[in-house]
Design a protein around this motif. Structure first.
Motif, short mmCIF file in Angstrom:
data_model
loop_
_atom_site.label_atom_id
_atom_site.label_comp_id
_atom_site.label_asym_id
_atom_site.label_seq_id
_atom_site.Cartn_x
_atom_site.Cartn_y
_atom_site.Cartn_z
N ILE A 217 31.26 35.77 29.76
CA ILE A 217 32.50 35.37 30.41
C ILE A 217 32.59 33.84 30.48
N PRO B 75 35.22 30.24 31.20
CA PRO B 75 36.05 29.78 32.34
C PRO B 75 37.44 30.41 32.37
N ALA C 108 37.05 34.00 33.94
CA ALA C 108 36.45 34.10 35.28
C ALA C 108 37.52 34.40 36.31
N ARG D 83 34.84 41.25 40.44
CA ARG D 83 35.41 39.99 39.97
C ARG D 83 34.39 39.29 39.07
N LEU D 84 34.83 38.98 37.87
CA LEU D 84 33.93 38.37 36.89
C LEU D 84 33.73 36.89 37.20
N VAL D 85 32.51 36.43 36.94
CA VAL D 85 32.12 35.04 37.21
C VAL D 85 31.72 34.40 35.88
N GLN D 86 32.07 33.13 35.71
CA GLN D 86 31.68 32.43 34.49
C GLN D 86 30.18 32.56 34.28
N ASP E 64 28.75 35.46 33.43
CA ASP E 64 28.41 36.89 33.42
C ASP E 64 28.31 37.39 31.98
#
Length: 325
Positions: free
Chosen positions: A6, A8, A11, A52-55, A57
């Motif tokens: 993932i 930016p 994210a 929620r996806l995080v940079q 991941d």
């Protein structure tokens, strides 16, 4: 397995929404199932659909390769999770499907996924009777087509030999297609033959009927018989000798008896009066195979006849007329 990291721009998205954008061919119910059974992992672990996806991941997708393809008309069937088909008959070679009015038979500019053909292909794919990755060129195909707002029986070929044989039988007029329709008024004589030349206007998507040959015109012959009359309407059975675009609709309109509900060739005031404005009262209700030459793999179908169980406009306007006399 495919792996994605993932960045930016992705994210902050929910996992299920990211999956829908990344794999547009994957049906939403199937995507939810894959998340639930942990075929979609986030950093090596199962995750919930609203994660929620995080940079940074790392997502591992244990999903079939075909769902990663770029969407095209040829793979639109992958987006159909539960095919909706009214199957009249099926064997190893073909399907006879009762198409509902309002459904287009092939993908077009307006509709790519919800078509009769994509539902048939999805059905055969999910039954494991057809896999495009194991075929060089063939895909299940329709042997005949009917208008969006016309219901009735459509023939689908499961293999190339069936498609070749059936197309030839249709060209040789060894397949009888019978229709039911409701016309305005009472045609004279009550049984007879409509014959003329149809000229198609491609730009307007309309055909005109001519009594004598015209450049570009094609012969059109329809046999008809009045089955019942009531309240200024007639229920008519038709058999196509030729199969031209809008043949029945245009010929009856030219004879002064347009089909009830027909928005192209009919009468808007009469359609409204009788409460039929959602499409023409026309159904390809019966199909018969009358082979007079070698039919190869389809020989066992010779002489057989199929009739749909119910036609909505017959039920609405002529409920006491049987479809199976």
């Amino acid at each position: 397995m495919r792996e994605f990291t993932i960045g930016p721009n992705d994210a902050g998205q929910r996992l299920d929404r990211w999956l829908a954008k990344t794999l547009p061919l994957l049906p939403a119910p199937l995507a939810q199932k894959y998340i639930r059974i942990k075929r979609v992992k986030c950093n090596g672990k199962g995750a919930k659909r609203d994660t929620r996806l995080v940079q940074g991941d790392v997502l591992q997708l244990y999903i079939n390769d075909e769902f990663f393809d770029t969407p095209t008309p040829e793979n639109a069937f992958l987006s159909v999770f539960k095919p909706q088909l009214d199957i009249v008959y099926e064997d190893e070679n073909l399907l006879l499907v009762n198409k509902r009015p309002g459904l287009v038979v092939h993908p077009d500019e307006q509709e790519k996924v919800n078509t009769l053909l994509t539902h048939i292909q999805a059905y055969l794919y999910q039954k494991k009777e057809w896999n495009p990755r194991q075929e060089n060129a063939f895909a299940p195909a329709l042997c005949n087509r009917i208008d969006r707002n016309t219901g009735g029986i459509v023939i689908a070929a499961k293999n190339a030999e069936t498609l070749r044989v059936m197309n030839q039988k249709i060209r040789d007029r060894e397949v009888e297609k019978s229709y039911l329709c409701i016309i305005l008024g009472a045609i004279t004589p009550p049984a007879g033959r409509l014959e003329g030349y149809l000229l198609k206007d491609e730009a307007k998507k309309l055909v005109s009927v001519h009594k004598t040959p015209v450049p570009g015109g094609r012969t059109a012959v329809t046999l008809y018989q009045t089955l019942a009359q009531k309240n200024g309407l007639s229920l008519v059975a038709c058999r196509l000798v030729t199969g031209r675009t809008h043949q029945i609709r245009a010929q009856f309109a030219a004879a002064g008896h347009p089909l009830l509900g027909d928005g192209k060739y009919g009468r808007a005031r009469e359609n409204k009066k009788y409460g039929r404005t959602g499409g023409q009262a026309l159904c390809s209700y019966q199909l018969a195979f009358r082979f007079t030459t070698d039919a190869g793999c389809l020989a066992g179908l010779n002489g057989r006849v199929w009739t749909v169980d119910q036609v909505d406009f017959v039920t609405d306007y002529f409920p006491h007329v049987p479809l199976h006399p």
